[in-house]
Design a protein around this motif. Structure first.
Motif, mmCIF file in Angstrom:
data_model
loop_
_atom_site.group_PDB
_atom_site.id
_atom_site.type_symbol
_atom_site.label_atom_id
_atom_site.label_comp_id
_atom_site.label_asym_id
_atom_site.label_seq_id
_atom_site.Cartn_x
_atom_site.Cartn_y
_atom_site.Cartn_z
ATOM 1 N N ILE A 34 0.851 -1.208 0.000
ATOM 2 C CA ILE A 34 0.000 0.000 0.000
ATOM 3 C C ILE A 34 0.882 1.253 0.000
ATOM 4 N N ASN A 35 1.924 1.244 0.823
ATOM 5 C CA ASN A 35 2.820 2.391 0.932
ATOM 6 C C ASN A 35 3.522 2.674 -0.396
ATOM 7 N N TRP A 36 4.087 1.648 -1.010
ATOM 8 C CA TRP A 36 4.823 1.846 -2.261
ATOM 9 C C TRP A 36 3.878 2.244 -3.381
ATOM 10 N N GLN A 37 2.712 1.581 -3.437
ATOM 11 C CA GLN A 37 1.767 1.902 -4.514
ATOM 12 C C GLN A 37 1.309 3.365 -4.395
ATOM 13 N N SER A 38 0.996 3.782 -3.168
ATOM 14 C CA SER A 38 0.470 5.141 -2.969
ATOM 15 C C SER A 38 1.565 6.186 -3.195
ATOM 16 N N ASP A 39 2.785 5.900 -2.710
ATOM 17 C CA ASP A 39 3.898 6.829 -2.985
ATOM 18 C C ASP A 39 4.086 6.973 -4.496
ATOM 19 N N THR A 72 -5.814 10.189 -7.351
ATOM 20 C CA THR A 72 -6.881 9.200 -7.491
ATOM 21 C C THR A 72 -6.254 7.822 -7.699
ATOM 22 N N GLY A 73 -7.108 6.790 -7.566
ATOM 23 C CA GLY A 73 -6.612 5.420 -7.769
ATOM 24 C C GLY A 73 -6.178 4.788 -6.457
ATOM 25 N N GLY A 74 -6.097 3.453 -6.452
ATOM 26 C CA GLY A 74 -5.690 2.728 -5.247
ATOM 27 C C GLY A 74 -6.566 3.102 -4.056
ATOM 28 N N LEU A 75 -5.964 3.218 -2.893
ATOM 29 C CA LEU A 75 -6.736 3.532 -1.679
ATOM 30 C C LEU A 75 -7.052 5.024 -1.543
ATOM 31 N N PHE A 76 -6.644 5.834 -2.542
ATOM 32 C CA PHE A 76 -7.035 7.256 -2.500
ATOM 33 C C PHE A 76 -8.551 7.400 -2.605
ATOM 34 N N LYS A 77 -9.223 6.347 -3.059
ATOM 35 C CA LYS A 77 -10.690 6.375 -3.087
ATOM 36 C C LYS A 77 -11.233 6.587 -1.660
ATOM 37 N N TRP A 78 -10.498 6.090 -0.677
ATOM 38 C CA TRP A 78 -10.997 6.104 0.713
ATOM 39 C C TRP A 78 -10.346 7.161 1.586
ATOM 40 N N CYS A 96 -4.357 9.993 2.511
ATOM 41 C CA CYS A 96 -2.945 9.619 2.700
ATOM 42 C C CYS A 96 -2.756 8.107 2.848
ATOM 43 N N PRO A 97 -3.076 7.333 1.795
ATOM 44 C CA PRO A 97 -2.866 5.891 1.924
ATOM 45 C C PRO A 97 -1.395 5.515 2.079
ATOM 46 N N ASN A 98 -0.493 6.395 1.620
ATOM 47 C CA ASN A 98 0.939 6.084 1.823
ATOM 48 C C ASN A 98 1.260 6.039 3.320
ATOM 49 N N LEU A 99 0.661 6.959 4.068
ATOM 50 C CA LEU A 99 0.919 6.989 5.513
ATOM 51 C C LEU A 99 0.198 5.816 6.190
ATOM 52 N N LEU A 100 -1.025 5.527 5.732
ATOM 53 C CA LEU A 100 -1.745 4.356 6.254
ATOM 54 C C LEU A 100 -0.923 3.086 6.011
ATOM 55 N N GLY A 101 -0.378 2.943 4.789
ATOM 56 C CA GLY A 101 0.414 1.752 4.451
ATOM 57 C C GLY A 101 1.613 1.623 5.381
ATOM 58 N N GLU A 102 2.251 2.751 5.669
ATOM 59 C CA GLU A 102 3.430 2.704 6.550
ATOM 60 C C GLU A 102 3.034 2.276 7.970
ATOM 61 N N ILE A 103 1.889 2.759 8.434
ATOM 62 C CA ILE A 103 1.430 2.368 9.782
ATOM 63 C C ILE A 103 1.113 0.860 9.804
ATOM 64 N N ILE A 104 0.475 0.356 8.735
ATOM 65 C CA ILE A 104 0.171 -1.083 8.672
ATOM 66 C C ILE A 104 1.474 -1.890 8.639
ATOM 67 N N GLU A 105 2.440 -1.381 7.860
ATOM 68 C CA GLU A 105 3.733 -2.067 7.740
ATOM 69 C C GLU A 105 4.388 -2.267 9.113
#
Ligand code: NDP
Length: 253
Positions: free
Chosen positions: A158-163, A181-187, A190-199
């Motif tokens: 998620i982090n790499w895709q969003s970055d 737009t695209g990926g988790l930007f639908k929701w 900052c999906p890049n930051l969400l991805g990093e927290i999940i990581e």
């Protein structure tokens, strides 16, 4: 340092993270879109990112291999180190060179603060693996390791895709901002930051360790206020910004 001292030192570092979290809810760290010339000398953004991130691996491996268990590191310890290393090789030596950030600067003080955060966390994880814990082979088949590893890779993806989506919003030479737009930007904004927290949630689970949880708390403390500030900034800047988007956590926050 024995485990007790290490334990209290780490608790103190967690207390600092909580204080930083509260502070960052009111003061936005001035880099990227929030950069400011009021924070003293500035450094090229790309150079700042490399310096801020690269020394964590040096410190990490120094404490692992000069520690009591330095010469008898187990296969599992090395695999746990590999997760951390994979993330930081990207963050320090690949990510900064992908940024379309020509001409942008960040305050030196922000670079130094980011560096301190990284070095302290690199020390805590390196000291732990070098002196306090040898994971046996059996650890690799425990639910904690398997679930943690899966969560880590989901977060990293998620982090790499969003970055990547963010970086590609600009054509080479451009410096402005667009609605992603695209990926988790639908929701979320900052999906890049969400991805990093999940990581780092994954890393805390797979290592089932105090420094793993500490790193997660610090990541949360840094990134949630930043995500909220980004989200607020988007809503102010773009009148047509999608109303259903949250800041970092889909449907929640
Ligand atoms: P941002 O989302 O602010 O920026 C990432 C890159 O994309 C920057 O080059 C930025 O340009 C560009 N960009 C962002 N939004 C847009 C847009 N709408 N239009 C055009 N370009 C855009 O991320 P951060 O700088 O906050 O973080 C970068 C990475 O570092 C993330 O993956 C994050 O998870 C990680 N990080 C981790 C921390 C931790 O504590 N573990 C702490 C901080 C970051 P510009 O720089 O010009 O704004």
């Amino acid at each position: 340092m024995n485990y007790e001292n290490y334990y209290y030192l780490t608790l103190a570092w967690i207390a600092v993270a909580i204080a930083v979290f509260l502070l960052l809810l009111f003061v936005t760290a001035p880099y990227g879109r929030h950069t400011s010339k009021n924070w003293g000398p500035m450094i090229d953004n790309r150079v700042g990112w490399v310096i801020m991130e690269v020394f964590v691996l040096v410190v990490l491996y120094f404490f692992v291999f000069t520690g009591r268990y330095g010469s008898i590191q187990s296969k599992t310890n090395l695999i746990i180190l590999a997760f951390f290393t994979l993330h930081y090789l990207n963050r320090s030596l690949i990510f900064p060179f992908r940024l379309r950030t020509n001409g942008k600067k960040m305050p030196v003080v922000i670079m130094l603060m980011g560096m301190s955060f990284n070095l302290a966390n690199g020390f805590l994880i390196g000291y732990f693996l070098g002196n306090l814990r040898i994971y046996g082979d059996y650890w690799l088949t425990t639910p904690a390791f398997i679930i943690g590893a899966i969560v880590f890779f989901i977060g990293m993806t998620i982090n790499w895709q969003s970055d990547t989506i963010l970086i590609n919003l600009r054509k080479p030479g451009e410096t402005g901002y667009k609605i992603p737009t695209g990926g988790l930007f639908k929701w979320v904004s900052c999906p890049n930051l969400l991805g990093e927290i999940i990581e780092w949630t994954g890393f805390a689970i797979l290592s089932w360790s105090l420094p793993g949880v500490t790193f997660l708390i610090w990541t949360f403390a840094n990134l949630v206020p930043r995500g909220l500030a980004h989200h607020h900034w988007y809503k102010e800047k773009f009148e047509d910004y999608p109303k259903e988007r949250k800041a970092v956590f889909p449907k929640v926050w």
